[in-house]
Design a protein around this motif. Sequence first.
Motif, short mmCIF file in Angstrom:
data_model
loop_
_atom_site.label_atom_id
_atom_site.label_comp_id
_atom_site.label_asym_id
_atom_site.label_seq_id
_atom_site.Cartn_x
_atom_site.Cartn_y
_atom_site.Cartn_z
N GLN A 63 0.84 -1.20 0.00
CA GLN A 63 0.00 0.00 0.00
C GLN A 63 0.87 1.25 0.00
O GLN A 63 0.58 2.21 -0.70
CB GLN A 63 -0.93 -0.01 1.21
N ALA A 66 2.33 1.72 -3.47
CA ALA A 66 1.31 2.19 -4.40
C ALA A 66 1.01 3.67 -4.18
O ALA A 66 0.88 4.44 -5.14
CB ALA A 66 0.03 1.37 -4.26
N ALA A 67 0.93 4.10 -2.93
CA ALA A 67 0.68 5.51 -2.63
C ALA A 67 1.84 6.38 -3.12
O ALA A 67 1.63 7.47 -3.68
CB ALA A 67 0.47 5.70 -1.13
N LEU A 69 3.87 5.70 -5.62
CA LEU A 69 3.80 5.74 -7.08
C LEU A 69 2.71 6.71 -7.55
O LEU A 69 2.92 7.49 -8.47
CB LEU A 69 3.54 4.34 -7.65
N ARG A 70 1.55 6.68 -6.89
CA ARG A 70 0.48 7.62 -7.25
C ARG A 70 0.95 9.06 -7.07
O ARG A 70 0.67 9.92 -7.90
CB ARG A 70 -0.78 7.35 -6.42
N GLY A 71 1.67 9.33 -5.99
CA GLY A 71 2.18 10.68 -5.74
C GLY A 71 3.16 11.11 -6.81
O GLY A 71 3.12 12.25 -7.29
N LEU A 73 3.33 9.97 -9.91
CA LEU A 73 2.59 10.16 -11.16
C LEU A 73 1.83 11.49 -11.14
O LEU A 73 1.78 12.19 -12.15
CB LEU A 73 1.63 9.00 -11.41
N ALA A 74 1.25 11.82 -10.01
CA ALA A 74 0.53 13.09 -9.90
C ALA A 74 1.49 14.26 -10.11
O ALA A 74 1.16 15.24 -10.79
CB ALA A 74 -0.16 13.19 -8.54
N GLY A 78 0.41 12.76 -14.30
CA GLY A 78 -0.30 11.53 -14.65
C GLY A 78 0.39 10.75 -15.73
O GLY A 78 1.60 10.84 -15.90
#
Length: 83
Positions: A63, A66-67, A69-71, A73-74, A78
């Motif tokens: 988790q 994943a968080a 990686l999302r950060g 990408l943001a 994106g």
Amino acid sequence: MDGELWTVISQRPLDARHRLMVVRFADSLLLLSVSQNQVALLKEIDDPELVAEVNSRVAGQQQSAAASLRGKLAALGGLRGMA
């Protein structure tokens, strides 16, 4: 469990030819020594409390990754331009 009979949950190199692997197999964890020509079982962990603790830690690490990686990408705007 994700439907797989076994899952590699961690691995670390020991040297250029050997690595340690922790594999979730059914309700147990297996500590394996792996080389090009051999796989050796070092320890089987089947204590339900210990297996649950390791599974919980692995889920937390996934988790967190994943968080992260999302950060990233943001911050990069994106997935624009990636197909």
